[in-house]
Design a protein around this motif. Structure first.
Motif, PDB file in Angstrom:
ATOM      1  N   LEU A 114       8.847 -17.985  22.921  1.00 11.53           N
ATOM      2  CA  LEU A 114       9.067 -16.814  22.066  1.00 11.53           C
ATOM      3  C   LEU A 114       9.078 -17.210  20.602  1.00 11.53           C
ATOM      4  CD1 LEU A 114      11.778 -14.907  24.120  1.00 11.53           C
ATOM      5  CD2 LEU A 114       9.413 -14.221  23.770  1.00 11.53           C
ATOM      6  N   GLY A 115       9.679 -18.359  20.301  1.00 15.34           N
ATOM      7  CA  GLY A 115       9.683 -18.842  18.919  1.00 15.34           C
ATOM      8  C   GLY A 115       8.275 -19.091  18.422  1.00 15.34           C
ATOM      9  N   ALA A 116       7.449 -19.707  19.267  1.00 17.45           N
ATOM     10  CA  ALA A 116       6.061 -19.994  18.871  1.00 17.45           C
ATOM     11  C   ALA A 116       5.292 -18.707  18.623  1.00 17.45           C
ATOM     12  CB  ALA A 116       5.372 -20.818  19.957  1.00 17.45           C
ATOM     13  N   ILE A 117       5.541 -17.686  19.467  1.00 15.20           N
ATOM     14  CA  ILE A 117       4.825 -16.415  19.291  1.00 15.20           C
ATOM     15  C   ILE A 117       5.220 -15.768  17.964  1.00 15.20           C
ATOM     16  CG2 ILE A 117       4.586 -14.060  20.189  1.00 15.20           C
ATOM     17  CD1 ILE A 117       4.909 -15.247  23.001  1.00 15.20           C
ATOM     18  N   GLY A 118       6.524 -15.727  17.674  1.00 15.67           N
ATOM     19  CA  GLY A 118       6.969 -15.118  16.425  1.00 15.67           C
ATOM     20  C   GLY A 118       6.433 -15.858  15.217  1.00 15.67           C
ATOM     21  N   PHE A 119       6.506 -17.199  15.265  1.00 16.53           N
ATOM     22  CA  PHE A 119       6.006 -18.018  14.162  1.00 16.53           C
ATOM     23  C   PHE A 119       4.516 -17.767  13.952  1.00 16.53           C
ATOM     24  CE2 PHE A 119       4.053 -21.833  12.490  1.00 16.53           C
ATOM     25  CZ  PHE A 119       4.889 -22.155  11.438  1.00 16.53           C
ATOM     26  N   ALA A 120       3.758 -17.760  15.051  1.00 18.23           N
ATOM     27  CA  ALA A 120       2.307 -17.595  14.937  1.00 18.23           C
ATOM     28  C   ALA A 120       1.954 -16.208  14.414  1.00 18.23           C
ATOM     29  CB  ALA A 120       1.657 -17.827  16.294  1.00 18.23           C
ATOM     30  N   SER A 121       2.715 -15.203  14.821  1.00 20.78           N
ATOM     31  CA  SER A 121       2.386 -13.838  14.420  1.00 20.78           C
ATOM     32  C   SER A 121       2.596 -13.641  12.923  1.00 20.78           C
ATOM     33  CB  SER A 121       3.221 -12.871  15.268  1.00 20.78           C
ATOM     34  OG  SER A 121       3.632 -11.778  14.530  1.00 20.78           O
ATOM     35  N   TYR A 163       9.387 -18.914   5.134  1.00 20.38           N
ATOM     36  CA  TYR A 163      10.716 -19.283   5.615  1.00 20.38           C
ATOM     37  C   TYR A 163      11.758 -18.187   5.447  1.00 20.38           C
ATOM     38  CZ  TYR A 163       8.957 -23.968   6.547  1.00 20.38           C
ATOM     39  OH  TYR A 163       8.252 -25.020   7.040  1.00 20.38           O
ATOM     40  N   PRO A 164      11.788 -17.454   4.306  1.00 19.94           N
ATOM     41  CA  PRO A 164      12.788 -16.377   4.252  1.00 19.94           C
ATOM     42  C   PRO A 164      12.627 -15.370   5.387  1.00 19.94           C
ATOM     43  CG  PRO A 164      11.853 -16.734   2.090  1.00 19.94           C
ATOM     44  CD  PRO A 164      11.054 -17.563   3.035  1.00 19.94           C
ATOM     45  N   LEU A 165      11.362 -15.118   5.786  1.00 18.80           N
ATOM     46  CA  LEU A 165      11.136 -14.139   6.851  1.00 18.80           C
ATOM     47  C   LEU A 165      11.461 -14.727   8.222  1.00 18.80           C
ATOM     48  CD1 LEU A 165       7.709 -12.760   5.646  1.00 18.80           C
ATOM     49  CD2 LEU A 165       9.941 -11.726   5.357  1.00 18.80           C
ATOM     50  N   LEU A 166      11.293 -16.055   8.361  1.00 15.57           N
ATOM     51  CA  LEU A 166      11.460 -16.675   9.673  1.00 15.57           C
ATOM     52  C   LEU A 166      12.879 -17.167   9.921  1.00 15.57           C
ATOM     53  CD1 LEU A 166       8.128 -18.686   9.970  1.00 15.57           C
ATOM     54  CD2 LEU A 166       8.784 -16.660  11.237  1.00 15.57           C
ATOM     55  N   ILE A 167      13.756 -17.054   8.904  1.00 12.59           N
ATOM     56  CA  ILE A 167      15.120 -17.559   9.097  1.00 12.59           C
ATOM     57  C   ILE A 167      15.793 -16.940  10.328  1.00 12.59           C
ATOM     58  CG2 ILE A 167      17.455 -17.433   8.117  1.00 12.59           C
ATOM     59  CD1 ILE A 167      16.264 -18.305   5.469  1.00 12.59           C
ATOM     60  N   PRO A 168      15.704 -15.603  10.550  1.00  8.44           N
ATOM     61  CA  PRO A 168      16.328 -15.069  11.767  1.00  8.44           C
ATOM     62  C   PRO A 168      15.779 -15.710  13.036  1.00  8.44           C
ATOM     63  CG  PRO A 168      15.672 -13.283  10.315  1.00  8.44           C
ATOM     64  CD  PRO A 168      15.121 -14.529   9.725  1.00  8.44           C
ATOM     65  N   LEU A 169      14.462 -15.963  13.057  1.00  9.10           N
ATOM     66  CA  LEU A 169      13.843 -16.578  14.235  1.00  9.10           C
ATOM     67  C   LEU A 169      14.395 -17.981  14.469  1.00  9.10           C
ATOM     68  CD1 LEU A 169      10.605 -16.294  15.787  1.00  9.10           C
ATOM     69  CD2 LEU A 169      10.707 -18.452  14.616  1.00  9.10           C
ATOM     70  N   PHE A 170      14.457 -18.777  13.398  1.00  9.61           N
ATOM     71  CA  PHE A 170      14.907 -20.152  13.568  1.00  9.61           C
ATOM     72  C   PHE A 170      16.394 -20.205  13.900  1.00  9.61           C
ATOM     73  CE2 PHE A 170      11.125 -21.245  10.878  1.00  9.61           C
ATOM     74  CZ  PHE A 170      10.419 -21.781  11.928  1.00  9.61           C
TER      75      PHE A 170
END
Lengths: 230, 226
Positions: B140-147, B171-178
């Motif tokens: 799921l992390g890979a999918i969100g990052f790739a999208s 990175y500001p957008l991906l902080i919740p994901l990470f």
């Protein structure tokens, strides 16, 4: 013709004057009229500036998000000018929110920073805004699209940040304005109105300068195309 | 041809180039391995500290190596000037986006497949005690990052300072994901494994992916114009 659109507007000086008067009045009232808070005493006075700035920051962020979506949808440069202006003003307001919040936190909880819900949210929101401004400055010709995309994605990320951060909450509750004494409430809303005027003056001035920059650029390109300029 | 077959073709094109040159996979995987080695020197190797720090190391390695791979994957389109051809192809933009994102997600998963065992090996992190939730959270992390990453990497294609701007924007957008990924992993390798918390964060990742896939699909067309 594009030349006619940059008329000097009276909105900026009027709002700036209103906010100057308002600032003089509120700072007088804050120190002489409002009662001391029950547990924080004198330290609570920063509240009138901290929360008012936070309100204006969220207003600026909302304005930036809405006009970015409008820009992607309609492709009119005027929306882009508004988005840019509100993002830059939001960065400045956000810096004030974080600094005054840090001072208040030191007085109230004896720490300069804590990873609490609203602090984390404000910080992440502010970082996204800084990224927006950096992109605007350095992304060259695709800067406007890029930044609009960032604003849209950032808006979607907000609820996730909200649910991400822990619920352990030491921050004064959101209803803080409702639970105030009447005198405090009056000065608080006066302060919000003052900073609203200040916010409007800044945003309108920045929109005008953004529009002027864009028109100058367009005229220059036209001059180069027709061979008037070399 | 259905949308998914078109997207599959685009993804397979990218992956086939990668299978032949192996440039991105080797550099990304080696870079991730180096990050893990640097971390194992930078932090105390006490098991109590490792339980707290290893999840962060894993996801930071994925973020850094993933960003490098992402930039490189789109650089390839720019160097050969093939992005225009790809956008002109008689398939919907949506298929181009999905194909690109699938290829990136596969690359990110390769990084995770290298980083995870190395962390377990070098630091003794008990990462394989609950393999299923861990794998799901990584996918799921890979999918969100790739999208999210594909949209911005494609938009930055022609920008000179794209290498710096890509992480600044992402990175500001991906902080919740990470944070969600790190929290899920942390719940799985804690001394008292907390499966409820792990599944909470995994569903968080799922919702994040769904929301950002929708936004990416909606904005890809208006953001990526040559």
């Amino acid at each position: 013709m594009s030349e006619a659109t940059t008329k000097p507007s009276y909105a900026v000086p009027v709002f700036a004057a209103l906010s100057a008067i308002g600032f003089a009045i509120t700072i007088w009232l804050v120190f002489t009229y409002t009662p001391l808070a029950q547990d924080l005493f004198f330290n609570q006075k920063i509240f009138y500036y901290h929360v008012a700035h936070a309100f204006m920051m969220f207003a600026a962020v909302a304005l930036c998000g809405v006009s970015s979506i409008a820009f992607l949808k309609f492709r009119k440069p005027k929306w882009d000018d508004i988005a840019l202006a509100s993002a830059e003003v939001a960065v400045a307001l956000g810096a004030v929110v974080l600094i005054t919040g840090s001072i208040w936190g030191k007085a109230a909880w004896d720490v300069w920073w804590t990873w609490e819900k609203r602090l984390t949210m404000s910080l992440l929101l502010w970082l996204t805004l800084v990224a927006y401004v950096i992109v605007r400055r350095f992304a060259g010709s695709s800067a406007d699209r890029m930044a609009a995309g960032l604003a849209v994605f950032g808006t979607v990320a907000l609820p996730f940040i909200y649910f991400m951060v822990d619920r352990s909450d030491r921050h004064p509750q959101a209803g803080v304005a409702a639970a105030l004494e009447p005198k405090m409430k009056l000065v608080f809303w006066l302060s919000v109105a003052t900073f609203l005027c200040w916010f409007l003056a800044l945003v309108i001035a920045r929109i005008q300068s953004a529009r002027a920059e864009r028109e100058l650029r367009e005229l220059r390109e036209r001059g180069l195309d027709t061979g008037v300029l070399t | 041809m259905s949308l998914f077959r078109q997207a599959g073709r685009v993804a397979w094109k990218d992956l086939r180039i990668e299978l032949r040159s192996r440039e991105i996979v080797y550099t990304m995987a080696f870079f991730a391995a180096l990050i893990v080695v640097v971390f194992s020197f930078a932090f105390p190797r006490d098991i109590r500290i490792v339980r707290g720090a290893a999840p962060g190391m894993l996801w930071v390695a994925i973020a850094f190596a993933g960003t490098i791979g992402l930039g490189r994957a789109f650089d390839r389109e720019r160097e050969n000037d093939t992005m225009r051809a790809l956008l002109l192809a008689p398939i919907p933009r949506l298929a181009v986006f999905l194909g690109k994102a699938i290829a990136i997600a596969v690359l990110v998963l390769v990084v995770a497949a290298v980083g995870t065992p190395l962390l377990a090996l070098f630091l003794g992190a008990p990462l394989f005690e609950n393999p299923l939730p861990l794998v799901i959270s990584l996918v799921l992390g890979a999918i969100g990052f790739a999208s999210v990453g594909s949209v911005f990497a494609a938009t930055l294609l022609k920008v000179r300072s794209r290498d710096v701007l890509l992480p600044v924007v992402l990175y500001p957008l991906l902080i919740p994901l990470f944070v969600a990924g790190t929290s899920a992993t942390e719940a799985l390798i804690a001394e008292r494994v907390n499966l409820d918390a792990a599944w909470y964060w995994i569903s968080f990742l799922g919702i994040y992916d769904a929301a950002f896939l929708v936004v990416s699909i909606w904005t890809f067309e208006s953001l990526v114009i040559e």
